[in-house]
Design a protein around this motif. Structure first.
Motif, PDB file in Angstrom:
ATOM      1  N   ILE A 181       0.835  -1.204   0.000  1.00  0.00           N
ATOM      2  CA  ILE A 181       0.000   0.000   0.000  1.00  0.00           C
ATOM      3  C   ILE A 181       0.869   1.253   0.000  1.00  0.00           C
ATOM      4  N   LEU A 182       1.933   1.226   0.795  1.00  0.00           N
ATOM      5  CA  LEU A 182       2.784   2.402   0.928  1.00  0.00           C
ATOM      6  C   LEU A 182       3.602   2.681  -0.327  1.00  0.00           C
ATOM      7  N   LYS A 183       3.707   1.701  -1.203  1.00  0.00           N
ATOM      8  CA  LYS A 183       4.496   1.900  -2.423  1.00  0.00           C
ATOM      9  C   LYS A 183       3.913   3.035  -3.260  1.00  0.00           C
ATOM     10  N   LYS A 184       2.582   3.090  -3.329  1.00  0.00           N
ATOM     11  CA  LYS A 184       1.939   4.184  -4.054  1.00  0.00           C
ATOM     12  C   LYS A 184       2.065   5.500  -3.299  1.00  0.00           C
ATOM     13  N   PHE A 185       2.083   5.411  -1.984  1.00  0.00           N
ATOM     14  CA  PHE A 185       2.055   6.604  -1.135  1.00  0.00           C
ATOM     15  C   PHE A 185       3.291   7.469  -1.328  1.00  0.00           C
ATOM     16  N   ASP A 186       4.472   6.857  -1.302  1.00  0.00           N
ATOM     17  CA  ASP A 186       5.674   7.696  -1.354  1.00  0.00           C
ATOM     18  C   ASP A 186       6.771   7.145  -2.262  1.00  0.00           C
TER      19      ASP A 186
ATOM     20  N   THR B  67     -17.932   6.203   2.095  1.00  0.00           N
ATOM     21  CA  THR B  67     -17.053   6.258   3.265  1.00  0.00           C
ATOM     22  C   THR B  67     -15.615   6.560   2.842  1.00  0.00           C
ATOM     23  N   LEU B  68     -15.049   7.597   3.446  1.00  0.00           N
ATOM     24  CA  LEU B  68     -13.660   7.991   3.190  1.00  0.00           C
ATOM     25  C   LEU B  68     -12.822   7.698   4.428  1.00  0.00           C
ATOM     26  N   PHE B  69     -11.701   7.032   4.214  1.00  0.00           N
ATOM     27  CA  PHE B  69     -10.763   6.736   5.303  1.00  0.00           C
ATOM     28  C   PHE B  69      -9.416   7.347   4.961  1.00  0.00           C
ATOM     29  N   GLN B  70      -8.847   8.063   5.924  1.00  0.00           N
ATOM     30  CA  GLN B  70      -7.470   8.547   5.789  1.00  0.00           C
ATOM     31  C   GLN B  70      -6.655   8.037   6.960  1.00  0.00           C
ATOM     32  N   LEU B  71      -5.516   7.440   6.657  1.00  0.00           N
ATOM     33  CA  LEU B  71      -4.599   6.931   7.674  1.00  0.00           C
ATOM     34  C   LEU B  71      -3.384   7.855   7.734  1.00  0.00           C
ATOM     35  N   GLY B  72      -2.992   8.225   8.958  1.00  0.00           N
ATOM     36  CA  GLY B  72      -2.042   9.312   9.153  1.00  0.00           C
ATOM     37  C   GLY B  72      -0.576   8.998   8.952  1.00  0.00           C
ATOM     38  N   PHE B  73      -0.219   8.309   7.873  1.00  0.00           N
ATOM     39  CA  PHE B  73       1.194   8.146   7.546  1.00  0.00           C
ATOM     40  C   PHE B  73       1.802   9.510   7.208  1.00  0.00           C
ATOM     41  N   VAL B  74       3.047   9.716   7.617  1.00  0.00           N
ATOM     42  CA  VAL B  74       3.793  10.915   7.227  1.00  0.00           C
ATOM     43  C   VAL B  74       5.181  10.493   6.768  1.00  0.00           C
ATOM     44  N   THR B  75       5.726  11.237   5.807  1.00  0.00           N
ATOM     45  CA  THR B  75       7.069  10.968   5.296  1.00  0.00           C
ATOM     46  C   THR B  75       7.882  12.260   5.309  1.00  0.00           C
ATOM     47  N   TYR B  76       9.078  12.180   5.878  1.00  0.00           N
ATOM     48  CA  TYR B  76       9.999  13.320   5.926  1.00  0.00           C
ATOM     49  C   TYR B  76      11.301  12.958   5.216  1.00  0.00           C
ATOM     50  N   THR B  77      11.946  13.967   4.659  1.00  0.00           N
ATOM     51  CA  THR B  77      13.334  13.839   4.230  1.00  0.00           C
ATOM     52  C   THR B  77      14.134  14.979   4.851  1.00  0.00           C
ATOM     53  N   ALA B  78      15.431  14.748   5.009  1.00  0.00           N
ATOM     54  CA  ALA B  78      16.303  15.775   5.580  1.00  0.00           C
ATOM     55  C   ALA B  78      17.734  15.511   5.137  1.00  0.00           C
ATOM     56  N   GLU B  79      18.573  16.521   5.289  1.00  0.00           N
ATOM     57  CA  GLU B  79      19.992  16.404   4.975  1.00  0.00           C
ATOM     58  C   GLU B  79      20.815  16.793   6.192  1.00  0.00           C
ATOM     59  N   LYS B  80      22.079  16.406   6.159  1.00  0.00           N
ATOM     60  CA  LYS B  80      23.004  16.694   7.258  1.00  0.00           C
ATOM     61  C   LYS B  80      23.309  18.182   7.341  1.00  0.00           C
TER      62      LYS B  80
ATOM     63  N   LYS C  31       5.043  13.852   2.603  1.00  0.00           N
ATOM     64  CA  LYS C  31       3.716  13.257   2.456  1.00  0.00           C
ATOM     65  C   LYS C  31       3.000  13.284   3.799  1.00  0.00           C
ATOM     66  N   LYS C  32       1.686  13.456   3.766  1.00  0.00           N
ATOM     67  CA  LYS C  32       0.899  13.357   4.996  1.00  0.00           C
ATOM     68  C   LYS C  32      -0.495  12.848   4.671  1.00  0.00           C
ATOM     69  N   GLY C  33      -0.844  11.711   5.246  1.00  0.00           N
ATOM     70  CA  GLY C  33      -2.184  11.162   5.099  1.00  0.00           C
ATOM     71  C   GLY C  33      -2.372  10.348   3.833  1.00  0.00           C
ATOM     72  N   LEU C  34      -2.611   9.057   3.988  1.00  0.00           N
ATOM     73  CA  LEU C  34      -2.925   8.164   2.872  1.00  0.00           C
ATOM     74  C   LEU C  34      -4.422   7.898   2.909  1.00  0.00           C
ATOM     75  N   ASP C  35      -5.145   8.300   1.854  1.00  0.00           N
ATOM     76  CA  ASP C  35      -6.607   8.182   1.895  1.00  0.00           C
ATOM     77  C   ASP C  35      -7.122   7.271   0.785  1.00  0.00           C
ATOM     78  N   THR C  36      -8.395   6.900   0.910  1.00  0.00           N
ATOM     79  CA  THR C  36      -9.001   5.911   0.012  1.00  0.00           C
ATOM     80  C   THR C  36      -9.713   6.536  -1.185  1.00  0.00           C
ATOM     81  N   SER C  37      -9.624   7.851  -1.357  1.00  0.00           N
ATOM     82  CA  SER C  37     -10.449   8.517  -2.375  1.00  0.00           C
ATOM     83  C   SER C  37     -10.164   8.032  -3.793  1.00  0.00           C
ATOM     84  N   GLN C  38      -8.926   7.674  -4.089  1.00  0.00           N
ATOM     85  CA  GLN C  38      -8.576   7.227  -5.437  1.00  0.00           C
ATOM     86  C   GLN C  38      -8.181   5.751  -5.470  1.00  0.00           C
ATOM     87  N   MET C  39      -8.558   5.007  -4.451  1.00  0.00           N
ATOM     88  CA  MET C  39      -8.174   3.599  -4.373  1.00  0.00           C
ATOM     89  C   MET C  39      -9.201   2.697  -5.053  1.00  0.00           C
ATOM     90  N   THR C  40      -8.730   1.557  -5.521  1.00  0.00           N
ATOM     91  CA  THR C  40      -9.641   0.507  -5.965  1.00  0.00           C
ATOM     92  C   THR C  40     -10.300  -0.119  -4.734  1.00  0.00           C
TER      93      THR C  40
END
Length: 439
Positions: A177-182, A426-439, A362-371
């Protein structure tokens, strides 16, 4: 009765009261405080709210202890009269070590209430207060112990059982599932580069590690580390090759830097070009310490990738009976789920530890465009683990009334909630978040 606890405080303690209220209400202790609950008329609504509560809880900060305002004294005066008549209990939460200096406040409080000293919601004070409230409200014993407070306090959670087929299947579903997310974030930090070395902290059985990095031509070497010996043995058995190596290592141990230095020397790695941390920080008591330790390990121009969870972003709508909201609350307070508000704190931790170019990708993975199949999979990756973890906790401690109530409620309502979830509106959003950073 719409509420059980009336919280009396001065505005300087507003942030503390909000955190305290979140903790108490995660245990279904309904609170009332002015900033949130007064609708229009303080003068009439506050006395009514005090008369309608079971426990009057005074938050004592430095201002209240030394120079309480008139409205605080009026609330204490009314509550103390009701206390003398046996109509409510009185307690105080002291967030200062200063003794009461106001004679009128001291007169009304006297020895009427039990005091709890809490410094910015330290776990021991919070648990003592929670336990006392549960007892006074007739709810039984507090279901948590020191260092294991759900909701708004971090705690260490090492739970993973490689023999738990349901959990392994759920994590594998989550991976896809997360492969599409980020996936675009991975592409951006990898594409156009070569000879990269990757450190995956919390690699588990290596499935995500190899799925994201194993076949990438840009990657020269992968080092996966985890604290679970069975998971590392599985990763070694299934994935270890010239490109990927896996080690039993704990990022919170004092010897972490020394042990990792030996691994880097063995594999001719000076610095790591990618450091990858997925769904780990929510299970750590002090993730900032890990971030501080790994910063020197990141190469110039290297990328730190973090994925985590923040259930303040999680919702289901519509939720006419409040069942989904109850499941989210169960998840927040049960001890196997980790700290469910971890994601929103990561940005500040990265900045405080000197990372640059910090981005919330990224913030929030939702079902609006899911199969339909994807939507079903997202249900099982979140709601099924709440059900299964509650069952585990019930089997461990069948005498725990709160866990028993949650388990029985889930047994009786899980199927109906799944039917509600499957409705097209019914819409479901799960609160995944993705961050990137550098040194």
């Amino acid at each position: 009765m719409s509420h059980e606890v009336f919280i009396s405080y001065q505005t300087e303690s507003q942030a503390f009261v909000e955190q305290l209220c979140k903790l108490l209400e995660s245990y279904d202790i309904k609170c009332w405080y002015g900033k949130r609950d007064v609708i229009s008329n303080h003068a009439s609504e506050i006395p009514k709210a005090i008369r309608g509560c079971k426990v009057f809880l005074l938050v004592v900060d430095e201002n209240v202890a030394t120079h309480p305002r008139g409205d605080i004294l009026n609330e204490v005066y009314l509550a103390s009269n009701l206390f003398k008549k046996g109509l409510l209990d009185m307690m105080s939460v002291n967030i200062t070590n200063i003794e009461y200096e106001d004679d009128e406040l001291l007169y009304h409080l006297g020895r009427l209430q039990k005091k709890f000293l809490i410094d910015k919601m330290l776990p021991d004070g919070a648990i003592n207060l929670l336990a006392e409230l549960l007892t006074r409200l007739g709810r039984g014993e507090c279901p948590v112990s020191y260092g294991n407070v759900p909701g708004d306090v971090r705690y260490k959670n090492d739970y993973f059982d490689i023999n738990d087929d349901h959990e392994c299947e759920r994590l594998n579903t989550q991976l896809h599932i997360l492969k599409k997310f980020d996936s675009d974030v991975y592409d951006r930090i990898l594409s156009g580069r070569k000879g990269l070395s990757v450190l995956d902290i919390g690699c588990n059985e290596g499935n995500l590690t190899m799925d994201r990095f194993g076949k990438r031509p840009e990657v020269r070497k992968i080092i996966g580390i985890d604290i679970n010996a069975d998971a590392i043995e599985s990763a070694k058995s299934n994935f270890e090759n010239e490109k990927a190596s896996f080690y039993l290592l704990n990022g919170e141990d004092a010897d972490f830097g020394y042990d990792l230095a030996e691994i880097r020397e063995k594999h001719d790695i000076d610095k790591f070009d990618i450091i990858h941390i997925s769904m780990l920080l929510l299970h750590m008591e002090n993730p900032s310490k890990l971030l501080k330790r790994i910063k020197p390990l990141l190469s110039k121009g290297g990328k730190l990738f973090i994925r985590d969870i923040d259930d303040t972003l999680t919702f289901v709508h519509p939720d006419p009976m409040g069942g989904f909201n109850r499941m989210i609350r169960i998840c927040a307070r049960e001890e196997l789920s980790g700290y469910r508000h971890s994601g929103k704190e990561i940005y500040s931790m990265l900045i405080e530890n000197g990372f640059r170019n910090v981005a919330l990708e990224k913030k929030g993975l939702d079902t609006s465009q899911m199969t339909l199949e994807e939507k079903d999979a997202l249900f099982h990756t979140y709601f099924s683990f709440i059900y299964e973890d509650t069952k585990i906790l019930y089997l461990r401690n069948p005498e725990n009334k709160r866990v028993l109530d949650d388990y029985n409620w889930l047994e009786n309502n899980y199927g109906a909630l799944k039917q509600e979830y499957d409705r097209p509106e019914t819409l479901f959003q799960l609160g995944f978040v993705t961050y990137t950073a550098e040194k």
